[in-house]
Design an enzyme around this catalytic site. Structure first.
Site, mmCIF file in Angstrom:
data_model
loop_
_atom_site.group_PDB
_atom_site.id
_atom_site.type_symbol
_atom_site.label_atom_id
_atom_site.label_comp_id
_atom_site.label_asym_id
_atom_site.label_seq_id
_atom_site.Cartn_x
_atom_site.Cartn_y
_atom_site.Cartn_z
ATOM 1 N N ASP A 1 0.115 -1.189 0.353
ATOM 2 C CA ASP A 1 0.299 0.097 0.406
ATOM 3 C C ASP A 1 0.808 1.328 0.338
ATOM 4 O O ASP A 1 2.034 1.315 0.747
ATOM 5 C CB ASP A 1 -0.526 -0.595 0.735
ATOM 6 C CG ASP A 1 -1.795 1.004 1.369
ATOM 7 O OD1 ASP A 1 -2.390 1.506 -0.283
ATOM 8 O OD2 ASP A 1 -2.570 1.138 2.397
ATOM 9 N N ASN B 1 -10.839 -2.215 -5.984
ATOM 10 C CA ASN B 1 -9.714 -1.732 -6.282
ATOM 11 C C ASN B 1 -10.803 -1.170 -7.906
ATOM 12 O O ASN B 1 -10.607 -0.120 -8.035
ATOM 13 C CB ASN B 1 -8.428 -2.037 -7.059
ATOM 14 C CG ASN B 1 -7.906 -1.998 -5.580
ATOM 15 O OD1 ASN B 1 -6.818 -2.637 -5.493
ATOM 16 N ND2 ASN B 1 -8.113 -0.900 -4.432
HETATM 17 C C1 IPE Z 1 -5.299 -2.280 -0.878
HETATM 18 O O1 IPE Z 1 -5.037 -1.040 -0.653
HETATM 19 C C2 IPE Z 1 -5.299 -3.279 -2.543
HETATM 20 C C3 IPE Z 1 -4.038 -3.563 -2.372
HETATM 21 C C4 IPE Z 1 -2.823 -3.341 -1.875
HETATM 22 C C5 IPE Z 1 -3.892 -3.949 -3.476
HETATM 23 P P1 IPE Z 1 -5.891 -0.371 -1.082
HETATM 24 O O2 IPE Z 1 -4.942 1.139 -0.803
HETATM 25 O O3 IPE Z 1 -7.222 -0.772 -1.944
HETATM 26 O O4 IPE Z 1 -6.850 0.016 0.869
HETATM 27 P P2 IPE Z 1 -7.523 0.856 1.348
HETATM 28 O O5 IPE Z 1 -9.021 1.286 0.471
HETATM 29 O O6 IPE Z 1 -7.440 1.992 1.966
HETATM 30 O O7 IPE Z 1 -8.762 0.333 2.060
HETATM 31 C C1 IPE Z 2 -1.554 0.084 -3.472
HETATM 32 O O1 IPE Z 2 -0.902 1.561 -3.847
HETATM 33 C C2 IPE Z 2 -1.805 -0.060 -4.816
HETATM 34 C C3 IPE Z 2 -2.923 -0.628 -4.777
HETATM 35 C C4 IPE Z 2 -3.641 -0.621 -4.377
HETATM 36 C C5 IPE Z 2 -3.260 -1.076 -7.005
HETATM 37 P P1 IPE Z 2 -2.510 3.141 -3.548
HETATM 38 O O2 IPE Z 2 -2.572 3.267 -5.228
HETATM 39 O O3 IPE Z 2 -3.148 2.478 -2.697
HETATM 40 O O4 IPE Z 2 -1.708 4.264 -3.135
HETATM 41 P P2 IPE Z 2 -2.340 5.176 -1.725
HETATM 42 O O5 IPE Z 2 -3.189 4.323 -0.580
HETATM 43 O O6 IPE Z 2 -3.460 5.674 -2.559
HETATM 44 O O7 IPE Z 2 -1.516 5.996 -1.280
HETATM 45 MG MG MG Z 3 -4.173 2.659 -0.960
#
Ligand code: IPE
Ligand code: IPE
Ligand code: MG
Length: 242
Positions: free
Chosen positions: A21, A69
């Site tokens: 994340d 996502n």
């Molecule tokens: C969890 O991260 C999913 C992945 C890392 C693929 P998100 O960024 O989607 O999670 P939330 O929305 O902050 O809970």
């Molecule tokens: C994790 O990074 C990757 C995916 C969930 C695909 P994020 O895209 O969630 O990055 P933040 O949490 O918005 O910084």
């Molecule tokens: Mg995230």
């Protein structure tokens, strides 16, 4: 080069699961578009695979794209799918070099056809390797996985191949997406968020959770070793007394 935090070679986890994340926040902090964060995150994936190979960690499971996502802006979803396709094509050789098997779990039918083809191709090409297993969770949701298992179990009851009274925890576990992979010993989440976000709900029952402050693109060898050192300081009790 920064010194690596020391690890006890006798307490290396068998299975590490990671919620990768913070790619977006990392990019924002550098004044870059979010997709650049995902690109930099792909380098952290390669490094994580190498660290597991070096330490003899057998299973590495990475949360790359959740069922939730898909609600992100179309441009970001499209960019992520393109990046995933590129990642599989360009990094297959490293799996061959390391002798690491590739797997993907989740609602893979939701993925673009070209990505599905790459997943199937790389899965097949690496299926005989035994130095480790890299599992990518794609269009993955823990609740979706349990619902899919429930459906498969119900179908067996309906066609008479399974009796209701024989259903136990093993039956459920055996109908999950990767029944042959042991439960994770440790779940690492980067970027400081303290939630599970629908990741491996069944399998994480007794995993140790390690939350790190760095965003995923900044999570490299030193940070990985530090997270494993934190895991090694934990006392696992599995319901017993200490
Ligand atoms: C969890 O991260 C999913 C992945 C890392 C693929 P998100 O960024 O989607 O999670 P939330 O929305 O902050 O809970
Ligand atoms: C994790 O990074 C990757 C995916 C969930 C695909 P994020 O895209 O969630 O990055 P933040 O949490 O918005 O910084
Ligand atoms: Mg995230």
């Amino acid at each position: 080069m920064a010194e690596l935090p020391p690890l006890d070679p006798k307490r290396i986890p068998r299975h590490v699961a990671i919620i990768m994340d913070g790619n977006g926040r990392w990019a924002k902090a550098q004044g870059l578009p979010r997709l650049k964060g995902h690109e930099a995150g792909a380098d952290s994936v390669r490094e994580a695979v190498r660290v597991c190979r070096d330490l003899g960690i057998q299973y590495l499971t990475l949360y790359a794209f959740s069922v939730e996502n898909w609600i992100r802006p179309k441009t970001e979803v499209r960019g992520l799918m393109r990046l995933l396709h590129k990642f599989l094509t360009e990094n297959e050789y490293e799996l061959h070099e390391h002798g690491v098997r590739f797997r993907a779990i989740g609602r893979l039918k939701d993925m673009p056809k070209a990505v599905q083809r790459e997943i199937n191709r790389v899965t097949k090409a690496t299926s005989e390797y035994t130095n480790g297993t890299l599992t990518l969770c794609l269009s993955y949701g823990g609740r979706a996985e349990i619902a899919d298992a429930t459906k498969a179990i119900a179908a067996k009851v309906a066609d008479g191949t399974l009796r209701v009274k024989d259903i136990d925890e093993k039956t459920v576990a055996n109908h999950l997406y990767a029944p042959d992979i042991p439960d994770p010993d440790v779940m690492i989440r980067t970027s400081g968020e303290m939630r599970i976000s629908n990741f491996l709900l069944w399998q994480l029952s007794y995993a140790e959770f390690v939350i790190t402050e760095e965003c995923w693109p900044a999570f490299r060898e030193v940070e990985f070793h530090a997270a494993l050192a934190e895991f090694q300081r934990r006392q696992r009790r599995f319901g017993d007394i200490g």
